[in-house]
Design a protein around this motif. Structure first.
Motif, PDB file in Angstrom:
ATOM      1  N   GLN A 122      45.966  37.316  37.828  1.00 18.27           N
ATOM      2  CA  GLN A 122      44.685  36.721  37.430  1.00 18.27           C
ATOM      3  C   GLN A 122      43.535  37.697  37.665  1.00 18.27           C
ATOM      4  O   GLN A 122      42.587  37.765  36.866  1.00 18.27           O
ATOM      5  N   TYR A 123      43.643  38.451  38.759  1.00 17.67           N
ATOM      6  CA  TYR A 123      42.589  39.414  39.075  1.00 17.67           C
ATOM      7  C   TYR A 123      42.505  40.508  38.011  1.00 17.67           C
ATOM      8  O   TYR A 123      41.414  40.971  37.668  1.00 17.67           O
ATOM      9  N   ALA A 124      43.654  40.939  37.472  1.00 22.96           N
ATOM     10  CA  ALA A 124      43.642  41.953  36.414  1.00 22.96           C
ATOM     11  C   ALA A 124      42.868  41.433  35.210  1.00 22.96           C
ATOM     12  O   ALA A 124      42.073  42.161  34.605  1.00 22.96           O
ATOM     13  N   HIS A 125      43.092  40.174  34.860  1.00 21.79           N
ATOM     14  CA  HIS A 125      42.357  39.575  33.741  1.00 21.79           C
ATOM     15  C   HIS A 125      40.862  39.491  34.062  1.00 21.79           C
ATOM     16  O   HIS A 125      40.013  39.864  33.234  1.00 21.79           O
ATOM     17  N   ALA A 126      40.540  39.017  35.260  1.00 16.12           N
ATOM     18  CA  ALA A 126      39.137  38.888  35.661  1.00 16.12           C
ATOM     19  C   ALA A 126      38.461  40.267  35.722  1.00 16.12           C
ATOM     20  O   ALA A 126      37.273  40.393  35.376  1.00 16.12           O
ATOM     21  N   ARG A 127      39.221  41.259  36.150  1.00 14.25           N
ATOM     22  CA  ARG A 127      38.671  42.617  36.256  1.00 14.25           C
ATOM     23  C   ARG A 127      38.279  43.140  34.876  1.00 14.25           C
ATOM     24  O   ARG A 127      37.219  43.769  34.710  1.00 14.25           O
ATOM     25  N   ILE A 128      39.105  42.873  33.883  1.00 14.91           N
ATOM     26  CA  ILE A 128      38.788  43.308  32.523  1.00 14.91           C
ATOM     27  C   ILE A 128      37.551  42.576  32.019  1.00 14.91           C
ATOM     28  O   ILE A 128      36.668  43.181  31.399  1.00 14.91           O
TER      29      ILE A 128
END
Length: 578
Positions: free
Chosen positions: A459-465
Motif C-alpha cells: 500500500q505504501y508503494a501505491h501511496a508513494r507514487i
C-alpha cells in the motif's frame, strides 16, 4: 501474459520456424517435420530474455547434434520488424533471444491503455465455476480456520474471475441434521439450568459459552414460557430463536471481512425438496447400497477402489488406505451429513457449474476421495470436484502461541481477530502462505504500520507514487501522453526490471487460477513494490531532461495501476496517502 509479451513469443516462434524452413530449403538441415519446442524465460538474465530448446528437441528429427542444428537455425534467423535485437547460442544448443527497447515501451503503453483491465484475460472462457468456502457450522462462532478459509476462498474466486471464469461464491449452511439436534439439546439443557442447576448437560453437547449466552438471551426475552412444554416443542423454540441469530452473526462477520456471497445455501432446502432421499434412491438403483443393523450403507470401498484402480493405483496402495463403507441412513431413519453433502454437490452440478472448488480444513482429507467417488457413482465427473485442503492457523504474539482473547478470555474467534487486526492486513496475510502449509499468523506484524507488514509495504508503494505525482503537480509537472519512442529512454536496469515484471502480470493471474493458489498474486505485487522502491532509490523521477521525466512518470503510473488492480481484485483498500 500481456498482449505485448504474447506478441514477442509468437514472433520468436515464427522467426525460428521460418529459419528452420530456410535451412531445410538451402540444405543446411535435412528434410523433416519441425517438432514442438518450448519458449521460456531463462532463470539467468544473462541468458537472454527468452530462450528456446528447438535445437535440442530436433536432434532426432534431423539426426544431427543439437549445437549444429542451432548453428543452422541461427544462420537463417531474420529479426527485422520484430521485438528482438539479437540472439545467441548457449550450452548444448539453446538459442537465446534479447528483447528490443520497443518491447518495454509497448508494455507500458499497454498498461496505460488497459488501465483497470490490465491483467484480465479470457483464459477461463466463461466456464461456470463455484467456489464454496468457510461453510462454518452455524451452531457456534467462526474460528481461525474460517478466517484463513475466508481470505483464501474469496481471493481465489477473484483470481478466477480475473482469469476469465464465470465465478460464483457460496456458503453452505448446515441448518439440518445431527449437529442441529445436538445444538437443540445443548440449548435446552442451558435454558433449564437457569431454573434448576442440577439439570444434566448432554455428554456430547456444545460446551461453548455462546450456548449459555443464547439460552440466557431467550430467557431474558421470554422468561419461563418453555418450562412446561414438551422437550420437542422446547428445543424447536430455542433453535428457531438461536439459529437465525447465529447465521445473522456469520453474515455480519463475513461482510466485515469484505466477503460477499452470491448465495447462502441452506442444507434444509435439500431435505425439504427430497434431494437427499433422491441420492439414496439413485445409489440403491445402481446396486451401491445395502442394509445392515437397521441402517442403509453406501459401498464406498467398492466405488473408490474402482476409481483408484482406473487411475493406475496399485492394490497394495489401496489396501493401505483402509477404505470403509459409509452410512447413508441411520437406524433412526435420519440421513447422515455425508448423504446431504452428496445431494449438495449433485445440486451444484445440476445448477450448471462445470467445475466445483471446495475450501476445506486439512482434517477433511479423508472425505475428498469418497466425495469424488460418490459423484462418479451418481453419474457425474468426480474429477470436476476440486478440494483445496487448508492447514491449521496458529496465532502468535511476541513469538508465543496465543489461544485466548484478551477481551473475552475465551478462544479467539474470527470476530475477535477482526476487532484487533485491520481487515486489509488479515486478507493479505492469510494469502501469503499456500493453503497446504501450516501458518503462524503474527498478530504483532498484522497491526504494524511499517514495511515489515507486507500489505502496508505494498500500500505504501501505491501511496508513494501518489505522493510523487502530487509533488510534481505542485511544480507544474503532470504526466503527458508519451509515444512508444518517448518511452525508449527507460533503459536503466531498475526500469527494465519493473517493466518485465509488469508484462508478466496476466501470466501470474492465469498461473494462480490454474493452481488454485492466490498466494502467487500477493508474492507478485510484493515483488512489484520492491522493484519500485529500488527504482525510486536509484532513479530520479524529476530531472533536467523533460523527456526522461515524462517517461519515468509513465512508469510510475503503470506501477500504480497494477498495484491498484491487485489490491482491488483482493478487495483490499488502496490508499493515496499513508
Amino acid at each position: 501474459m500481456s498482449k505485448t509479451a504474447t506478441l514477442a513469443k509468437q514472433q520468436m516462434k515464427d522467426v525460428i520456424t521460418s529459419a528452420i524452413n530456410k535451412a531445410i530449403q538451402n540444405g543446411t538441415l535435412p528434410e523433416g517435420d519441425i517438432p514442438e519446442f518450448i519458449i521460456e524465460k531463462p532463470a539467468d538474465k544473462s541468458n537472454g530474455d527468452l530462450a528456446t530448446n528447438c535445437a535440442l528437441v530436433s536432434a532426432k528429427t534431423f539426426r544431427m547434434p543439437p549445437f549444429k542444428i542451432a548453428q543452422a537455425i541461427t544462420e537463417n534467423i531474420d529479426l527485422e520488424d520484430t521485438l528482438f535485437t539479437k540472439f545467441e547460442t548457449a550450452g548444448p544448443g539453446f538459442i537465446n533471444f534479447f528483447l528490443s527497447q520497443s518491447y518495454y515501451s509497448k508494455v507500458l503503453k499497454e498498461v496505460e491503455e488497459e488501465k483497470e483491465n490490465f491483467g484480465q484475460s479470457n483464459y477461463g472462457q466463461g466456464e461456470k465455476v463455484m467456489v464454496e468456502f468457510v461453510s462454518a457450522n452455524p451452531t457456534g462462532p467462526m474460528h481461525m480456520g474460517n478466517a484463513r478459509g475466508g481470505a483464501l476462498g474469496d481471493c481465489l474466486a477473484s483470481v478466477l474471475d480475473k482469469a476469465g471464469y464465470n465465478v460464483w461464491r457460496e456458503f453452505y449452511v448446515n441448518d439440518a441434521g445431527n449437529q442441529i439436534e445436538k445444538f437443540a439439546c445443548s440449548l435446552e439443557a442451558r435454558y433449564l439450568q437457569i431454573y434448576d442447576e442440577t439439570v444434566p448437560f448432554p455428554e456430547d453437547g456444545y460446551q461453548g459459552g455462546d450456548i449459555t449466552d443464547l439460552a440466557n438471551l431467550y430467557n431474558d426475552e421470554n422468561g419461563d414460557k418453555l418450562l412446561n412444554v414438551s422437550s420437542e416443542e422446547r428445543k424447536k423454540a430455542l433453535v428457531d430463536f438461536a439459529l437465525p441469530r447465529n447465521i445473522k452473526k456469520m453474515q455480519s462477520d463475513m461482510a466485515k471481512y469484505k466477503i460477499t456471497y452470491d448465495k447462502w445455501f441452506f442444507e434444509s432446502e435439500l431435505h425439504n425438496s427430497g434431494a437427499v432421499k433422491e441420492v439414496v434412491d439413485i445409489l440403491t438403483k445402481k446396486g451401491l447400497t445395502y442394509e445392515k443393523e437397521g441402517a442403509v450403507w453406501y459401498k464406498n470401498k467398492e466405488v473408490v477402489t474402482k476409481k483408484l484402480l482406473a487411475e493406475g493405483k496399485k492394490q497394495d496402495y489401496i489396501d493401505k488406505l483402509e477404505l470403509k463403507d459409509d452410512v447413508l441412513i441411520r437406524q433412526n431413519g435420519n440421513p447422515t451429513y455425508f448423504t446431504a453433502d452428496i445431494a449438495y454437490h449433485k445440486n451444484k452440478f445440476d445448477r450448471g457449474f462445470t467445475t466445483l472448488i471446495d475450501v476445506w480444513g486439512a482434517d477433511h482429507h479423508g472425505h475428498v476421495m469418497r466425495m469424488k467417488g460418490a459423484m462418479d457413482a451418481i453419474g457425474y465427473d468426480g474429477d470436476k470436484l476440486n478440494v483445496l485442503l487448508m492447514q491449521l492457523v496458529k496465532l502468535v504474539r511476541n513469538g508465543e502461541l496465543v489461544k485466548m482473547s484478551k477481551r473475552t478470555g475465551k478462544a479467539i474467534q474470527l470476530a475477535d481477530l477482526l476487532e484487533e487486526v485491520p481487515v486489509d492486513s488479515a486478507r493479505f496475510l492469510f494469502n501469503t502462505r499456500e493453503a497446504n502449509s501450516q501458518m503462524d499468523f503474527d498478530l504483532d506484524l498484522a497491526v504494524k504500520e511499517d514495511n515489515q507488514n507486507p500489505v502496508y509495504y505494498v500500500q505504501y508503494a501505491h501511496a508513494r507514487i501518489c505522493s510523487i505525482l502530487k509533488a510534481l503537480e505542485k511544480d507544474g509537472i503532470t504526466p503527458k501522453d508519451c509515444s512508444e519512442s518517448d518511452l525508449d529512454v527507460l533503459t536503466a536496469p531498475e526500469e527494465i526490471d519493473i517493466i518485465s515484471h509488469l508484462a508478466s502480470f496476466e501470466d501470474e493471474i492465469i498461473s494462480a487460477a490454474k493452481d488454485y493458489d492466490p498466494t502467487k498474486i500477493t508474492r507478485y505485487v510484493t515483488t512489484l513494490a520492491t522493484l519500485f522502491h529500488k527504482f525510486y532509490n536509484a532513479c530520479r523521477v524529476k530531472g533536467d531532461d523533460e523527456k526522461l521525466t515524462q517517461a519515468r512518470l509513465a512508469l510510475c503510473v503503470a506501477v500504480k495501476t497494477v498495484i491498484k488492480n491487485v489490491l482491488t481484485m483482493f478487495n483490499i483498500s488502496c490508499p493515496d496517502s499513508m
